[in-house]
Each structure stands twice: as structure tokens, then as C-alpha cells.
Design a protein around this motif. Structure first.
Motif, mmCIF file in Angstrom:
data_model
loop_
_atom_site.group_PDB
_atom_site.id
_atom_site.type_symbol
_atom_site.label_atom_id
_atom_site.label_comp_id
_atom_site.label_asym_id
_atom_site.label_seq_id
_atom_site.Cartn_x
_atom_site.Cartn_y
_atom_site.Cartn_z
ATOM 1 N N ALA A 1 0.840 -1.195 0.000
ATOM 2 C CA ALA A 1 0.000 0.000 0.000
ATOM 3 C C ALA A 1 0.876 1.245 0.000
ATOM 4 O O ALA A 1 1.872 1.301 0.720
ATOM 5 C CB ALA A 1 -0.900 0.012 1.232
ATOM 6 N N PRO A 2 0.533 2.259 -0.819
ATOM 7 C CA PRO A 2 1.290 3.514 -0.794
ATOM 8 C C PRO A 2 1.220 4.154 0.588
ATOM 9 O O PRO A 2 0.278 3.932 1.333
ATOM 10 C CB PRO A 2 0.569 4.373 -1.845
ATOM 11 C CG PRO A 2 -0.209 3.426 -2.670
ATOM 12 C CD PRO A 2 -0.570 2.286 -1.785
ATOM 13 N N GLN A 3 2.213 4.949 0.912
ATOM 14 C CA GLN A 3 2.290 5.685 2.175
ATOM 15 C C GLN A 3 2.586 4.776 3.353
ATOM 16 O O GLN A 3 3.599 4.916 4.019
ATOM 17 C CB GLN A 3 1.008 6.489 2.438
ATOM 18 C CG GLN A 3 0.550 7.371 1.296
ATOM 19 C CD GLN A 3 1.606 8.377 0.849
ATOM 20 O OE1 GLN A 3 2.406 8.837 1.626
ATOM 21 N NE2 GLN A 3 1.586 8.694 -0.435
ATOM 22 N N THR A 4 1.695 3.809 3.649
ATOM 23 C CA THR A 4 1.858 2.995 4.855
ATOM 24 C C THR A 4 2.883 1.889 4.682
ATOM 25 O O THR A 4 3.530 1.483 5.643
ATOM 26 C CB THR A 4 0.517 2.349 5.246
ATOM 27 O OG1 THR A 4 0.120 1.401 4.244
ATOM 28 C CG2 THR A 4 -0.561 3.404 5.411
ATOM 29 N N GLY A 5 3.025 1.359 3.473
ATOM 30 C CA GLY A 5 3.940 0.249 3.239
ATOM 31 C C GLY A 5 3.381 -1.089 3.663
ATOM 32 O O GLY A 5 4.049 -2.118 3.530
ATOM 33 N N ALA A 6 2.156 -1.121 4.188
ATOM 34 C CA ALA A 6 1.534 -2.380 4.585
ATOM 35 C C ALA A 6 1.334 -3.257 3.349
ATOM 36 O O ALA A 6 1.126 -2.757 2.238
ATOM 37 C CB ALA A 6 0.196 -2.105 5.260
ATOM 38 N N THR A 7 1.408 -4.565 3.544
ATOM 39 C CA THR A 7 1.287 -5.491 2.416
ATOM 40 C C THR A 7 0.082 -6.409 2.581
ATOM 41 O O THR A 7 -0.374 -6.669 3.696
ATOM 42 C CB THR A 7 2.555 -6.344 2.258
ATOM 43 O OG1 THR A 7 2.767 -7.100 3.458
ATOM 44 C CG2 THR A 7 3.764 -5.465 1.986
ATOM 45 N N THR A 8 -0.404 -6.892 1.448
ATOM 46 C CA THR A 8 -1.513 -7.835 1.398
ATOM 47 C C THR A 8 -1.084 -9.040 0.570
ATOM 48 O O THR A 8 -0.529 -8.879 -0.519
ATOM 49 C CB THR A 8 -2.749 -7.192 0.748
ATOM 50 O OG1 THR A 8 -3.142 -6.048 1.507
ATOM 51 C CG2 THR A 8 -3.903 -8.172 0.691
ATOM 52 N N SER A 9 -1.338 -10.227 1.072
ATOM 53 C CA SER A 9 -1.013 -11.440 0.325
ATOM 54 C C SER A 9 -1.991 -11.607 -0.832
ATOM 55 O O SER A 9 -3.205 -11.433 -0.665
ATOM 56 C CB SER A 9 -1.066 -12.661 1.240
ATOM 57 O OG SER A 9 -0.092 -12.577 2.248
#
Length: 514
Positions: free
Chosen positions: A64-72
Motif C-alpha cells: 500500500a502507498p504511504q503505509t507500506g503495509a502489504t496484502t497477500s
């Protein structure tokens, strides 16, 4: 054969005929409501990959942009011609992902998210949309394809510096910025081919690669234009359509942004003015906004504020353009819109720090979309020749320069082709669910009603007190999932939509009054 036996035989034959007719009628209704498909559902290989038509999807992570969180997720390579009419020319890689359903045996026809903007990438929009699609994923796989020119699909990116809040007021600067951006993106792309029409051909090529399933399209904002155009062009490829915050095909993007914003803000602020506590705290928020705009137009202010991201002490030039941009984007969501009366009131009293801090956060959140020039390829090819400056816009918060800026940019930006029937409405008996927010500042409810007029199986649901992009709100995810399963918008029990209401304005930065 005696008469009693004859009568029984006639009765049996009549009953059988009636049952046969009923069965035939039931089959006809089912056939009309659920067209057959020869596509196969994805299959899982021993190595963990998913095989879907001719494509092999392998495990991947979506950031995800900004947060850097990822989704499988599962990703597959997908390459298309940049110019579909010259397939031997340059090819481009499009970012393609699949979010697997939690169902043991999902059907072959997936849900396809079409992001907004123009300029937003589906894979980057996903983290904010995941909850809205959770009930749909209980039954079906979800496809994310970054539209050409966005995200991981040969993005047309031209980064802007942070000191450009007033650049739109300088025509020569606008032209210089546009030329520089064109020179940059032309190194790897021909902007003429990054239009809605070319994106439709990408989507149909993807469907062919998947084995030609029928798509359940879910478009948001500009994505509703893509969804309607695709359903018009490839009607047999579509099983159902959800339009969230929809724009009619005959609307020229940018033509009524100014009047729509003023109407939405006035409606939002009227809720505050009608509440005794809010009215006591702020008086008339719209009058406050007009007073602040006039002051900043005459004399912009250098503001010292704490950066909400790193807490460093910084300065920012606050002018009427920045105020308009902030109010416009905060009006999109009721949670941020609820902050506006307070921030405006504080600024009128001489405290501009809250406005500056909110503008800084907004700039960071919107950077990837603001830096994307694919929107110029879309608007310059599909809308610019129908944009007419309206002198009355000079009295609005956005002012009259918005259309002028677009016209100036499109005088430089290369244009793609627009089909002759591009502005014609979507028609036919396709099941369509149209969602909107009462206070939407960019795609107001009247747009949804206009689209529904030519769709006998279409239905409009408007969420009271809500803004732009409402699919993830309240009971709407479950209603949307139910619609995808039944393909019957008219029969939906949508009583829960009546439970929506506006979010009270913040009286102070602790929240609304109890």
C-alpha cells in the motif's frame, strides 16, 4: 377404456404438461437471469500457484502507498500492446493480481475492481477497499488490474514539489509543467494510448486470457465510466455491474466540479447550522468559509505549524487555492468533513496551524494520484473539447480557473481517439446497482439517478450524510455481495440504507459534542 380411466389419463397428461410448462418457464427465467458460461474456475497446482485460463498466478505481496503495509495475493505477468491497432509495436506490462476467495469452490466469474481517479491503481486502492469486498470474496475471486498508466502498469508519473499550491494560478507555469511532464513520460510511453478506450481492450484481453468468464464489475468514481463503457462495448462479457459514486457517460470531467463542491459543502454545513451546539460554536460555517477565502485571496499567510507526520516545526504558505483544495478533498468523507467547521473557525480567528497540518497530511496522502499524468491522457482525449469555462464559477470556492487549467494543459498534451458513441448512456437489461452519497462533492446523487433512467434493471441507493465512495459503508458491502449473487437489484431488501446519517461536526479536536 372407461370414462373414469380416460379422465384420469387426461388429468395426468394435463398435469404433466403443466409441470413441463412450469419447468420450461423456470428454465427460461433462470437462463435469462444467469447466462451460461463455458469458463472454468481457477485450479490450484501442487506448487501453490493458481491456474486460471491461460494465466498462472503465483503468490505475491501487494504494498500500500504511504503505509507500506502489504496484502497477500496472487500475481501473474500480463503484457499488452501499447497501441492495440499496431500490435507489433511497443508492448507494456500491466500489473495483475488475484485475491483468492475463501469459498471452497468459487464460480468462474470473478469480481473485478475498477479504480477511480483517473490515475488510481487498483492494487494500490485495494487496502482501503478490502473491507468493502470481504462479503463478495466469501463467494468469488477478485481481480485487480492496474489500468495502463497507473501503479505498476507503465505509470505516467511526474512528481511535483511541495511548494506548488498556487501553480495553477500562473498560466505560464502550468504550460511549463505540462511540457516538462510530457517530455518525461514520452521516454517510455505514448500518452495518446492511455485512455479509457484502450483500457477496455486491455480488460477484454484479460478476460480472454482467463478463459472468457463473465465479469462482475465494480467501478468507483472514474472507474464507473470504465465499467459503463466496457459494458456497452462488450455486453456479453458482463454478468453484473456495481457503480459506486457514478458519473454519467455524457458528463465532461471537470465541467461542474466547482458547482458540485459548493452544493455539497453548503449541505454539509447546513447540518451544523441546524444543530444548537454546533451553531453556537461556529455560527454559520459557510459564511466563515467565504470570509476566510476572501481574506486569503487578498493576503496569503505564512504559517508556522507542527508537521503531523514527524512533529518538526515547519512553515507553510496558506492561500485561497490551498483552502479550496483542502475543503474539496475533506468533503469527500464525512469523517474529514466533520473537521472543516472547526478548522475554518480557528483560521478565521487567526489560528492557521490546524489548516496547515491538515493540508500537509492531505498532500502526502494524495501525492501518488496528484503526480499521475494518466488523467491528462483521459481528460484531454475524452472531455477537453466539451469543457466550456463558466464565468459564474468565479464566485465558487474552486473558482473559474479549474477548466482554464485543463484547457491549457490539453492544448499541449497529445490526444487519443474517442469513439463516436462514447457519450451515449449505458442501456439494456443488464443488472446494475448504483450507490451514492448524499453529500458527495464530485459525483452527486443526481448523476446516479440520470444513469438509472436507461437501465430497467438498475437501482439507486443513496446513503444519507455520506460523501464520495460509499461501498464500504455500513450495510452496503453485504447488499453489494447479495446483489452479485442474485443479479436482482430491484428485489434487494435495502431497508438498512435508511440507517445512515451525517457525522456530527467536531466542536473541538476531541470530537463532536456528546
Amino acid at each position: 377404456m372407461d370414462k373414469r380411466t380416460q379422465f384420469r389419463l387426461v388429468l395426468v397428461l394435463a398435469t404433466a404438461a403443466a409441470l413441463g410448462f412450469a419447468y420450461l418457464r423456470k428454465a427460461q427465467v433462470e437462463s435469462a437471469s444467469e447466462p451460461p458460461t463455458s469458463a472454468s474456475a481457477p485450479t490450484r497446482a501442487t506448487d501453490g500457484s493458481l491456474h486460471y485460463g491461460a494465466l498462472v498466478f503465483k503468490p505475491c505481496e501487494l504494498a500500500a502507498p504511504q503505509t507500506g503495509a502489504t496484502t497477500s495475493a496472487y500475481c501473474a505477468p500480463f503484457r499488452v500492446p501499447e497501441n492495440w491497432d499496431a500490435p507489433d509495436g511497443r508492448s507494456i506490462d500491466l500489473k495483475l493480481a488475484l485475491l483468492a476467495s475463501t469459498a471452497a469452490a468459487p464460480p468462474a466469474d470473478p469480481v473485478v475492481l475498477i479504480a477511480g481517479g483517473p490515475g488510481q491503481a487498483a492494487t494500490e486502492a485495494w487496502p482501503q477497499q478490502a473491507a468493502a469486498f470481504a462479503p463478495m470474496r466469501d463467494k468469488r475471486n477478485l481481480i485487480l488490474l492496474d489500468q495502463r498508466g497507473t501503479g505498476g502498469s507503465n505509470a505516467l508519473t511526474c512528481a511535483r514539489s511541495e511548494d506548488e499550491s498556487d501553480w495553477a494560478n500562473d498560466p505560464e507555469r502550468v504550460r511549463a509543467q505540462t511540457r516538462a511532464c510530457l517530455e518525461k513520460v514520452s521516454a517510455h510511453a505514448d500518452p495518446r494510448f492511455y485512455t479509457t478506450t484502450m483500457a477496455l481492450r486491455d480488460l477484454e484481453a484479460l478476460r480472454a486470457a482467463l478463459g472468457k468468464p463473465r465479469f462482475n464489475l465494480v467501478g468507483t468514481s472514474y472507474g464507473t465510466r470504465v465499467a459503463q463503457q466496457y459494458a456497452k462495448t462488450y455486453p456479453d462479457a458482463v454478468r453484473s455491474v456495481i457503480l459506486d459514486s457514478a458519473v454519467p457517460n455524457d458528463n465532461a470531467l471537470g465541467s461542474d466540479f466547482a458547482v458540485n463542491l459548493d452544493a455539497a459543502l453548503k449541505a454539509q454545513f447546513a447540518v451544523c447550522a441546524a444543530d444548537a451546539t454546533c451553531a453556537k460554536a461556529f455560527g454559520a460555517p459557510w459564511a466563515n468559509l467565504e470570509k476566510l477565502r476572501a481574506r486569503l485571496r487578498d493576503k496569503p499567510v505564512e504559517v508556522s505549524y507542527r508537521d503531523p507526520v514527524d512533529n518538526a516545526q515547519k512553515t507553510m504558505r496558506v492561500d485561497a487555492g490551498m483552502l479550496a483544495a483542502l475543503a474539496r478533498m475533506y468533503a469527500y468523507m464525512p469523517e474529514t468533513g466533520a473537521l472543516l467547521p472547526l478548522a475554518i473557525s480557528r483560521a478565521v480567528a487567526g489560528d492557521y496551524a490546524p489548516l496547515a497540518g491538515q493540508a500537509k497530511m492531505l498532500g502526502q496522502q494524495m501525492k501518488s494520484l496528484a503526480d499521475n499524468a494518466m488523467q491528462l491522457s483521459v481528460i484531454c482525449s475524452e472531455d477537453a473539447d466539451r469543457l466550456v469555462p463558466n464565468p459564474a464559477d468565479a464566485d465558487t470556492l474552486l473558482g473559474a480557473h479549474f477548466v482554464d487549467v485543463l484547457k491549457a494543459q490539453c492544448a499541449i498534451w497529445p490526444h487519443g481517439a474517442r469513439p463516436a458513441d462514447f457519450n451515449a448512456p449505458l442501456t439494456g437489461d443488464l443488472p446494475v446497482l448504483i450507490l451514492g452519497g448524499e453529500f458527495d462533492p464530485v459525483t452527486p446523487p443526481r448523476y446516479a439517478e440520470a444513469i438509472a433512467k436507461t437501465l430497467p434493471r438498475g437501482r439507486v441507493l443513496i446513503a444519507k450524510g455520506q460523501g464520495h465512495s460509499v461501498l464500504g459503508r455500513g450495510c452496503l458491502p453485504k447488499l453489494a455481495a447479495r446483489f452479485v449473487e442474485t443479479r436482482d437489484a430491484l428485489a434487494l431488501d435495502a431497508a438498512c440504507v435508511g440507517n445512515f446519517s451525517p457525522i456530527p461536526a467536531f466542536i473541538d479536536f476531541s470530537g463532536a459534542a456528546p
